[in-house]
Motif scaffolding. Structure first.
Motif, PDB file in Angstrom:
ATOM      1  N   ARG A 131     -12.348  -2.924  -2.919  1.00 25.00           N
ATOM      2  CA  ARG A 131     -12.561  -2.075  -3.922  1.00 25.00           C
ATOM      3  C   ARG A 131     -11.568  -1.128  -4.729  1.00 25.00           C
ATOM      4  N   LEU A 132     -10.891  -0.719  -3.817  1.00 24.12           N
ATOM      5  CA  LEU A 132      -9.718   0.192  -4.501  1.00 24.12           C
ATOM      6  C   LEU A 132      -8.146  -0.321  -3.876  1.00 24.12           C
ATOM      7  N   GLY A 133      -8.416  -1.424  -3.087  1.00 24.79           N
ATOM      8  CA  GLY A 133      -7.062  -2.014  -2.490  1.00 24.79           C
ATOM      9  C   GLY A 133      -7.330  -2.507  -1.154  1.00 24.79           C
ATOM     10  N   SER A 134      -6.300  -3.289  -0.475  1.00 24.15           N
ATOM     11  CA  SER A 134      -6.505  -3.854   0.625  1.00 24.15           C
ATOM     12  C   SER A 134      -5.022  -4.134   1.293  1.00 24.15           C
ATOM     13  N   PRO A 135      -4.906  -4.496   2.550  1.00 24.49           N
ATOM     14  CA  PRO A 135      -3.669  -4.249   3.372  1.00 24.49           C
ATOM     15  C   PRO A 135      -2.343  -5.288   2.502  1.00 24.49           C
ATOM     16  N   ASP A 136      -3.075  -6.293   1.940  1.00 18.20           N
ATOM     17  CA  ASP A 136      -2.123  -7.175   1.254  1.00 18.20           C
ATOM     18  C   ASP A 136      -1.810  -6.580  -0.187  1.00 18.20           C
ATOM     19  N   ALA A 137      -2.755  -5.716  -1.038  1.00 16.77           N
ATOM     20  CA  ALA A 137      -2.633  -5.216  -2.109  1.00 16.77           C
ATOM     21  C   ALA A 137      -2.926  -3.824  -2.367  1.00 16.77           C
ATOM     22  N   PRO A 138      -2.047  -2.991  -1.494  1.00 15.56           N
ATOM     23  CA  PRO A 138      -2.574  -1.758  -1.390  1.00 15.56           C
ATOM     24  C   PRO A 138      -2.421  -0.866  -2.731  1.00 15.56           C
ATOM     25  N   SER A 140      -1.641   1.566  -5.549  1.00 16.14           N
ATOM     26  CA  SER A 140       0.004   1.947  -5.671  1.00 16.14           C
ATOM     27  C   SER A 140      -0.187   3.205  -6.701  1.00 16.14           C
ATOM     28  N   GLY A 141      -1.358   3.936  -6.804  1.00 14.71           N
ATOM     29  CA  GLY A 141      -1.248   5.177  -7.615  1.00 14.71           C
ATOM     30  C   GLY A 141      -1.239   6.425  -6.830  1.00 14.71           C
ATOM     31  N   PRO A 142      -1.463   7.710  -7.517  1.00 13.08           N
ATOM     32  CA  PRO A 142      -1.344   8.831  -6.811  1.00 13.08           C
ATOM     33  C   PRO A 142      -2.616   9.193  -5.978  1.00 13.08           C
ATOM     34  N   VAL A 143      -2.354   9.960  -4.906  1.00 14.29           N
ATOM     35  CA  VAL A 143      -3.280  10.498  -3.748  1.00 14.29           C
ATOM     36  C   VAL A 143      -3.123  11.637  -3.530  1.00 14.29           C
ATOM     37  N   ALA A 144      -4.000  12.482  -3.827  1.00 12.84           N
ATOM     38  CA  ALA A 144      -4.236  13.867  -3.036  1.00 12.84           C
ATOM     39  C   ALA A 144      -4.908  13.879  -1.850  1.00 12.84           C
ATOM     40  N   LEU A 145      -4.267  14.389  -0.850  1.00  9.59           N
ATOM     41  CA  LEU A 145      -4.762  14.054   0.570  1.00  9.59           C
ATOM     42  C   LEU A 145      -4.698  15.352   1.038  1.00  9.59           C
ATOM     43  N   ASP A 146      -6.062  16.008   1.799  1.00 12.59           N
ATOM     44  CA  ASP A 146      -5.915  17.256   2.485  1.00 12.59           C
ATOM     45  C   ASP A 146      -5.892  17.123   3.906  1.00 12.59           C
ATOM     46  N   GLY A 147      -5.657  18.415   4.550  1.00  8.90           N
ATOM     47  CA  GLY A 147      -5.426  18.379   5.952  1.00  8.90           C
ATOM     48  C   GLY A 147      -6.851  18.677   6.559  1.00  8.90           C
ATOM     49  N   ASN A 148      -8.030  18.480   6.023  1.00  4.70           N
ATOM     50  CA  ASN A 148      -9.298  18.459   6.676  1.00  4.70           C
ATOM     51  C   ASN A 148      -9.314  17.325   7.395  1.00  4.70           C
ATOM     52  N   LEU A 149      -8.736  16.198   7.352  1.00  7.87           N
ATOM     53  CA  LEU A 149      -8.610  15.009   8.055  1.00  7.87           C
ATOM     54  C   LEU A 149      -8.254  15.254   9.611  1.00  7.87           C
ATOM     55  N   THR A 150      -8.654  14.752  10.400  1.00  4.64           N
ATOM     56  CA  THR A 150      -8.281  14.954  11.714  1.00  4.64           C
ATOM     57  C   THR A 150      -6.719  14.611  11.991  1.00  4.64           C
ATOM     58  N   THR A 151      -6.081  14.949  13.115  1.00  3.14           N
ATOM     59  CA  THR A 151      -4.798  14.703  13.172  1.00  3.14           C
ATOM     60  C   THR A 151      -4.656  13.297  13.472  1.00  3.14           C
ATOM     61  N   ASP A 152      -5.309  12.397  13.971  1.00  2.00           N
ATOM     62  CA  ASP A 152      -5.400  11.087  14.492  1.00  2.00           C
ATOM     63  C   ASP A 152      -5.403  10.184  13.115  1.00  2.00           C
ATOM     64  N   LEU A 153      -6.419  10.597  12.114  1.00  3.56           N
ATOM     65  CA  LEU A 153      -6.639   9.930  10.963  1.00  3.56           C
ATOM     66  C   LEU A 153      -5.380  10.325   9.990  1.00  3.56           C
ATOM     67  N   LEU A 154      -4.805  11.424  10.236  1.00  2.92           N
ATOM     68  CA  LEU A 154      -3.475  11.557   9.163  1.00  2.92           C
ATOM     69  C   LEU A 154      -2.487  10.759   9.840  1.00  2.92           C
ATOM     70  N   GLY A 155      -2.224  10.642  10.990  1.00  4.83           N
ATOM     71  CA  GLY A 155      -1.247  10.024  11.836  1.00  4.83           C
ATOM     72  C   GLY A 155      -1.581   8.313  11.463  1.00  4.83           C
ATOM     73  N   ARG A 156      -2.637   7.978  11.429  1.00  4.19           N
ATOM     74  CA  ARG A 156      -2.915   6.219  11.114  1.00  4.19           C
ATOM     75  C   ARG A 156      -2.352   6.328   9.619  1.00  4.19           C
ATOM     76  N   ILE A 157      -2.738   7.288   8.687  1.00  2.38           N
ATOM     77  CA  ILE A 157      -2.470   7.218   7.389  1.00  2.38           C
ATOM     78  C   ILE A 157      -0.926   6.967   7.175  1.00  2.38           C
ATOM     79  N   SER A 160      -0.041   3.487   7.886  1.00  4.85           N
ATOM     80  CA  SER A 160      -0.714   2.446   7.553  1.00  4.85           C
ATOM     81  C   SER A 160      -0.195   1.537   6.430  1.00  4.85           C
ATOM     82  N   PRO A 161      -0.460   0.280   6.103  1.00  5.87           N
ATOM     83  CA  PRO A 161      -0.239  -0.364   4.998  1.00  5.87           C
ATOM     84  C   PRO A 161      -0.910  -0.198   3.633  1.00  5.87           C
ATOM     85  N   LEU A 162      -2.127   0.384   3.762  1.00  4.66           N
ATOM     86  CA  LEU A 162      -2.835   0.810   2.808  1.00  4.66           C
ATOM     87  C   LEU A 162      -2.488   1.957   2.012  1.00  4.66           C
TER      88      LEU A 162
END
Length: 297
Positions: A131-138, A140-157, A160-162
């Motif tokens: 819908r917005l991307g995939s591992p093969d076609a991630p 490529s635009g800007p992303v604002a990301l905040d620290g309310n996500l868990t430490t584990d999820l931020l580490g995966r990001i 991540s190829p996404l």
């Protein structure tokens, strides 16, 4: 289908319950003031500011299907934000944030963002399912990301190829969550936005001002970092060096959301082609207008 967003805002989208008083407050104080409930959360605050600057932000977050969630989605859509890609939970309540502000600044705050944390990587599904991307076609635009996500999820990001082609703009939700950003510090596409207190937590030592903090975080491996220090100074540091400016002097009438406004204004300025000096100046002006009670545009 929803229109394609210009930028993604990933993180907290909730109701802000803010009590404000023109009086100075101390612990245990009981003073007259005003209490309001408005859409908030780091990701949503950034999205609302981006919309005022003319962009079309899409929000990746968790919002309950409870009455509060339905009201929040309706308000976001009224503001022109793309909520189509948000994860809507049947069993998780809509998150909330409560703060008390006095003439002497933020007195206390409690963030109830447990539903966002519980939803975890479910909020990222649109970046993986096409819908917005995939591992093969991630994305490529800007992303604002905040620290309310868990430490584990931020580490995966961070690995991540996404997000391998994204322009990641990252901010902690609060000083208490600043250390969650450590896995992202060295990512080549990341710009980290922190205040001086958050910089001290990331750097594990005291800093005298934003310039010193920015230099230290860069030496620790940050790709690019912006450090703010209230009305005193703000610094941007990257491979080309450190630039420091002093924000305009204004009468402070509110503080919650000022950092989110700063980040959004800086993103927009750079998107419009502004260089380091002008982009920082425009971000500081927008934040100053915000804390004075005006609405930057």
């Amino acid at each position: 289908m929803a229109p394609a967003p210009d930028i993604l805002c990933i993180g907290s989208c909730l109701w802000d319950i803010i009590g404000r008083t023109p009086s100075h407050m101390r612990l245990g104080g009981d003073v007259p003031g005003r209490i309001s409930r408005i859409p908030g959360g780091v990701a949503l605050n950034i999205a609302m500011t981006l919309r005022r600057f003319g962009l079309r932000p899409g929000i990746l977050t968790a919002i309950g299907r409870d009455p509060e969630g339905e009201q929040l989605v309706a308000e976001c859509e009224h503001l022109g934000l793309v909520t189509y890609f948000a994860y809507r939970s049947e069993d998780l309540p809509t998150d909330r944030y409560m703060a008390v502000e006095g003439a002497n600044g933020l007195i206390a705050a409690i963030a109830d963002a447990h539903s966002l944390e519980a939803a975890g990587e479910k909020i990222l599904r649109p970046l993986e399912d096409g819908r917005l991307g995939s591992p093969d076609a991630p994305w490529s635009g800007p992303v604002a990301l905040d620290g309310n996500l868990t430490t584990d999820l931020l580490g995966r990001i961070a690995t991540s190829p996404l997000f391998s082609k994204a322009d990641l703009r990252v901010a902690p939700a609060s000083p208490g969550k600043a250390e969650r950003l450590l896995p992202l510090m060295g990512h080549p596409g990341v710009t980290v936005y922190v205040n001086l207190e958050e910089a001290r937590i990331l750097g594990h030592r005291e800093f005298g001002d934003s310039d010193q903090a920015a230099r230290a975080l860069l030496s620790q491996g940050a790709h690019r970092v912006l450090v703010t220090d209230g009305g005193r100074s703000a610094s941007v540091a990257d491979a080309s060096g450190v630039l420091t400016q002093v924000p305009p002097e204004v009468l402070v009438t509110r503080v919650t959301g000022a950092g989110d406004t700063f980040l959004a204004a800086h993103v927009v300025a750079e998107r419009e082609g502004a260089g380091r000096e002008l982009a920082l100046a425009r971000a500081l002006k927008a934040a100053a207008l915000y804390v004075s009670g005006d609405t930057p545009s």
